[in-house]
Design a protein around this motif. Structure first.
Motif, PDB file in Angstrom:
ATOM      1  N   SER A  46       0.505  14.880 -10.316  1.00 28.90           N
ATOM      2  CA  SER A  46       0.973  13.336 -10.455  1.00 28.90           C
ATOM      3  C   SER A  46       1.990  12.855  -9.397  1.00 28.90           C
ATOM      4  O   SER A  46       2.884  13.502  -8.871  1.00 28.90           O
ATOM      5  CB  SER A  46       1.418  13.320 -11.666  1.00 28.90           C
ATOM      6  N   ALA A  47       1.622  11.681  -9.149  1.00 29.09           N
ATOM      7  CA  ALA A  47       2.441  11.069  -8.060  1.00 29.09           C
ATOM      8  C   ALA A  47       3.568  10.464  -8.494  1.00 29.09           C
ATOM      9  O   ALA A  47       4.624  10.058  -7.788  1.00 29.09           O
ATOM     10  CB  ALA A  47       1.718   9.759  -7.460  1.00 29.09           C
ATOM     11  N   PHE A  48       3.822  10.558  -9.886  1.00 28.91           N
ATOM     12  CA  PHE A  48       5.181  10.146 -10.486  1.00 28.91           C
ATOM     13  C   PHE A  48       5.950  11.361 -10.733  1.00 28.91           C
ATOM     14  O   PHE A  48       7.097  11.140 -11.124  1.00 28.91           O
ATOM     15  CB  PHE A  48       4.891   9.376 -11.823  1.00 28.91           C
ATOM     16  N   HIS A  49       5.347  12.577 -10.647  1.00 26.77           N
ATOM     17  CA  HIS A  49       6.270  13.786 -11.232  1.00 26.77           C
ATOM     18  C   HIS A  49       7.254  14.006  -9.927  1.00 26.77           C
ATOM     19  O   HIS A  49       6.926  14.509  -8.811  1.00 26.77           O
ATOM     20  CB  HIS A  49       5.315  14.778 -11.486  1.00 26.77           C
ATOM     21  N   ASN A  50       8.631  13.991 -10.358  1.00 32.06           N
ATOM     22  CA  ASN A  50       9.549  14.329  -9.324  1.00 32.06           C
ATOM     23  C   ASN A  50       9.710  13.682  -8.194  1.00 32.06           C
ATOM     24  O   ASN A  50       9.779  14.263  -6.985  1.00 32.06           O
ATOM     25  CB  ASN A  50       9.609  15.890  -9.066  1.00 32.06           C
ATOM     26  N   THR A  51       9.199  12.151  -8.224  1.00 28.18           N
ATOM     27  CA  THR A  51       9.064  11.577  -7.019  1.00 28.18           C
ATOM     28  C   THR A  51       9.937  10.371  -7.379  1.00 28.18           C
ATOM     29  O   THR A  51      10.335  10.009  -8.464  1.00 28.18           O
ATOM     30  CB  THR A  51       7.780  11.295  -6.597  1.00 28.18           C
ATOM     31  N   ASN A  52      10.164   9.406  -6.464  1.00 26.20           N
ATOM     32  CA  ASN A  52      10.634   7.993  -6.755  1.00 26.20           C
ATOM     33  C   ASN A  52       9.629   7.021  -6.728  1.00 26.20           C
ATOM     34  O   ASN A  52       9.982   5.702  -6.714  1.00 26.20           O
ATOM     35  CB  ASN A  52      11.832   7.793  -5.618  1.00 26.20           C
ATOM     36  N   LEU A  53       8.389   7.246  -7.169  1.00 18.15           N
ATOM     37  CA  LEU A  53       7.504   6.329  -7.181  1.00 18.15           C
ATOM     38  C   LEU A  53       7.671   5.401  -8.250  1.00 18.15           C
ATOM     39  O   LEU A  53       7.679   3.974  -7.841  1.00 18.15           O
ATOM     40  CB  LEU A  53       6.078   6.866  -7.440  1.00 18.15           C
ATOM     41  N   HIS A  54       8.031   5.642  -9.521  1.00 18.87           N
ATOM     42  CA  HIS A  54       8.303   4.664 -10.495  1.00 18.87           C
ATOM     43  C   HIS A  54       9.433   3.536 -10.277  1.00 18.87           C
ATOM     44  O   HIS A  54       9.238   2.517 -10.196  1.00 18.87           O
ATOM     45  CB  HIS A  54       8.546   5.222 -11.718  1.00 18.87           C
ATOM     46  N   SER A  55      10.581   4.167  -9.472  1.00 17.82           N
ATOM     47  CA  SER A  55      11.612   3.653  -9.119  1.00 17.82           C
ATOM     48  C   SER A  55      11.489   2.429  -7.990  1.00 17.82           C
ATOM     49  O   SER A  55      11.792   1.164  -7.883  1.00 17.82           O
ATOM     50  CB  SER A  55      13.005   4.297  -8.877  1.00 17.82           C
ATOM     51  N   TYR A  56      10.640   3.040  -7.142  1.00 20.83           N
ATOM     52  CA  TYR A  56       9.984   2.216  -5.877  1.00 20.83           C
ATOM     53  C   TYR A  56       9.422   0.954  -6.523  1.00 20.83           C
ATOM     54  O   TYR A  56       9.381  -0.078  -6.084  1.00 20.83           O
ATOM     55  CB  TYR A  56       9.025   2.889  -5.032  1.00 20.83           C
ATOM     56  N   LEU A  57       8.149   1.189  -7.275  1.00 21.43           N
ATOM     57  CA  LEU A  57       7.448   0.162  -7.850  1.00 21.43           C
ATOM     58  C   LEU A  57       8.296  -0.828  -8.538  1.00 21.43           C
ATOM     59  O   LEU A  57       8.037  -1.839  -8.482  1.00 21.43           O
ATOM     60  CB  LEU A  57       6.484   0.897  -8.603  1.00 21.43           C
ATOM     61  N   GLN A  58       9.107  -0.266  -9.512  1.00 20.25           N
ATOM     62  CA  GLN A  58      10.117  -1.269 -10.141  1.00 20.25           C
ATOM     63  C   GLN A  58      10.913  -2.174  -9.337  1.00 20.25           C
ATOM     64  O   GLN A  58      11.202  -3.264  -9.595  1.00 20.25           O
ATOM     65  CB  GLN A  58      10.864  -0.535 -11.075  1.00 20.25           C
ATOM     66  N   GLY A  59      11.483  -1.571  -8.345  1.00 23.73           N
ATOM     67  CA  GLY A  59      12.311  -2.326  -7.508  1.00 23.73           C
ATOM     68  C   GLY A  59      11.439  -3.364  -6.667  1.00 23.73           C
ATOM     69  O   GLY A  59      11.786  -4.282  -6.246  1.00 23.73           O
ATOM     70  N   ALA A  60      10.321  -3.008  -6.347  1.00 24.54           N
ATOM     71  CA  ALA A  60       9.337  -3.918  -5.536  1.00 24.54           C
ATOM     72  C   ALA A  60       8.663  -4.816  -6.489  1.00 24.54           C
ATOM     73  O   ALA A  60       7.989  -5.953  -6.014  1.00 24.54           O
ATOM     74  CB  ALA A  60       8.218  -3.208  -4.834  1.00 24.54           C
ATOM     75  N   GLY A  61       9.032  -4.963  -7.852  1.00 24.33           N
ATOM     76  CA  GLY A  61       8.473  -5.959  -8.734  1.00 24.33           C
ATOM     77  C   GLY A  61       6.981  -5.707  -9.295  1.00 24.33           C
ATOM     78  O   GLY A  61       6.253  -6.545  -9.520  1.00 24.33           O
TER      79      GLY A  61
ATOM     80  N   ILE B 211       0.895  -1.208  -0.152  1.00 24.50           N
ATOM     81  CA  ILE B 211      -0.089  -0.056  -0.006  1.00 24.50           C
ATOM     82  C   ILE B 211       0.846   1.159  -0.078  1.00 24.50           C
ATOM     83  O   ILE B 211       1.867   1.400   0.829  1.00 24.50           O
ATOM     84  CB  ILE B 211      -0.960   0.053   1.081  1.00 24.50           C
ATOM     85  N   ILE B 212       0.723   2.120  -1.037  1.00 28.33           N
ATOM     86  CA  ILE B 212       1.396   3.198  -1.168  1.00 28.33           C
ATOM     87  C   ILE B 212       0.613   4.299  -1.080  1.00 28.33           C
ATOM     88  O   ILE B 212      -0.476   4.679  -1.349  1.00 28.33           O
ATOM     89  CB  ILE B 212       2.148   3.490  -2.572  1.00 28.33           C
ATOM     90  N   TRP B 213       0.453   5.142   0.281  1.00 25.85           N
ATOM     91  CA  TRP B 213       0.076   6.401   0.607  1.00 25.85           C
ATOM     92  C   TRP B 213       0.676   7.529   0.021  1.00 25.85           C
ATOM     93  O   TRP B 213       1.777   8.128   0.310  1.00 25.85           O
ATOM     94  CB  TRP B 213       0.056   6.712   2.021  1.00 25.85           C
ATOM     95  N   VAL B 214      -0.196   8.237  -1.183  1.00 27.99           N
ATOM     96  CA  VAL B 214       0.593   9.309  -1.733  1.00 27.99           C
ATOM     97  C   VAL B 214      -0.120  10.631  -0.993  1.00 27.99           C
ATOM     98  O   VAL B 214      -1.408  10.778  -0.813  1.00 27.99           O
ATOM     99  CB  VAL B 214      -0.030   9.474  -3.166  1.00 27.99           C
ATOM    100  N   VAL B 215       0.527  11.541  -0.494  1.00 29.72           N
ATOM    101  CA  VAL B 215      -0.013  12.621   0.220  1.00 29.72           C
ATOM    102  C   VAL B 215       0.938  13.876  -0.455  1.00 29.72           C
ATOM    103  O   VAL B 215       2.018  13.873  -0.861  1.00 29.72           O
ATOM    104  CB  VAL B 215       0.091  12.606   1.661  1.00 29.72           C
ATOM    105  N   ARG B 216      -0.031  14.977  -0.464  1.00 29.56           N
ATOM    106  CA  ARG B 216       0.654  16.334  -0.222  1.00 29.56           C
ATOM    107  C   ARG B 216       0.980  16.746   0.761  1.00 29.56           C
ATOM    108  O   ARG B 216       0.280  16.951   1.903  1.00 29.56           O
ATOM    109  CB  ARG B 216      -0.132  17.442  -1.021  1.00 29.56           C
ATOM    110  N   GLU B 217       2.165  17.444   0.905  1.00 28.33           N
ATOM    111  CA  GLU B 217       2.753  18.168   2.061  1.00 28.33           C
ATOM    112  C   GLU B 217       3.606  19.377   1.558  1.00 28.33           C
ATOM    113  O   GLU B 217       4.486  19.219   0.575  1.00 28.33           O
ATOM    114  CB  GLU B 217       3.590  17.261   2.771  1.00 28.33           C
ATOM    115  N   HIS B 218       3.388  20.419   2.005  1.00 26.75           N
ATOM    116  CA  HIS B 218       3.968  21.743   1.576  1.00 26.75           C
ATOM    117  C   HIS B 218       4.669  22.537   2.561  1.00 26.75           C
ATOM    118  O   HIS B 218       4.268  22.503   3.774  1.00 26.75           O
ATOM    119  CB  HIS B 218       2.767  22.586   0.707  1.00 26.75           C
TER     120      HIS B 218
END
Length: 200
Positions: free
Chosen positions: A110-125, A52-59
């Protein structure tokens, strides 16, 4: 985890008090109504042993990491939203990040913009993602969830699924129109009940 659910993760997007509860000028109409279904989706994901990935905005409290077109909302005389460490940045009641979950902080739609989401998901298969949560800032679906979904399709995830009754938009017409758009690019759009019974 059942074979059918291997390589699948649940993304829960922007289910924060400042973006859901009616006191906030940024709350999505009907946002509170989807909370029970989001809670159920998370419970089901836990039962299926899905990440489970919790995507949140924090400013930043001064708005230095906010989009330029919204920075005026962080002026000294304004009520600032989803500021890191504030109660408004917390998840709504009934949702909880557990120790084995993953919290991803974003500052854009987007949760993918300037985050490590894609690399995290790839690393987790992970090659299949299921998305639920908040869609927008009272305008339309394409601010938060839709942008993430379109990016996931562009990044060639094998399956992208949106649980349609665990999402909310300003109006039902906006919601339906955008669901059609997502279907047109190959996104699956089951109800929570349909997703519950999928691959059982």
């Amino acid at each position: 985890m059942a074979e059918a659910w291997k390589q699948t993760a649940l993304l829960v997007i922007d289910m924060q008090k400042d973006l859901i509860l009616p006191y906030s000028p940024a709350a999505v109409k009907g946002g509170e109504a989807i909370v029970p279904n989001v809670i159920k989706a998370v419970e089901l994901a836990r039962n299926r042993d899905l990440p489970i990935i919790w995507v949140v905005r924090e400013h930043d409290s001064l708005g230095r990491d906010v989009e330029l077109f919204r920075r005026h909302f962080y002026a000294a005389d304004k009520t600032k939203l989803v500021v890191k460490g504030s109660s408004g940045a917390e998840l709504v009641e009934g949702l909880e990040i557990k120790s084995h979950d993953y919290k991803l902080i974003k500052t854009r739609f987007s949760a993918f913009h300037n985050t490590n989401l894609h690399s995290y998901l790839q690393g987790a298969g992970i090659s299949k993602i299921v998305v639920c949560g908040n869609l927008n800032l009272n305008i339309n679906i394409n601010s938060f969830l839709r942008q993430t979904v379109f990016d996931a399709v562009s990044l060639d995830y094998d399956e992208v699924t949106v649980i349609v009754d665990a999402t909310a938009a300003a109006t039902s017409e906006i919601h339906c129109a955008n669901v059609v758009d997502m279907k047109n690019i190959g996104v699956a759009t089951p109800t929570l009940e349909e997703w519950c019974h999928a691959n059982n």
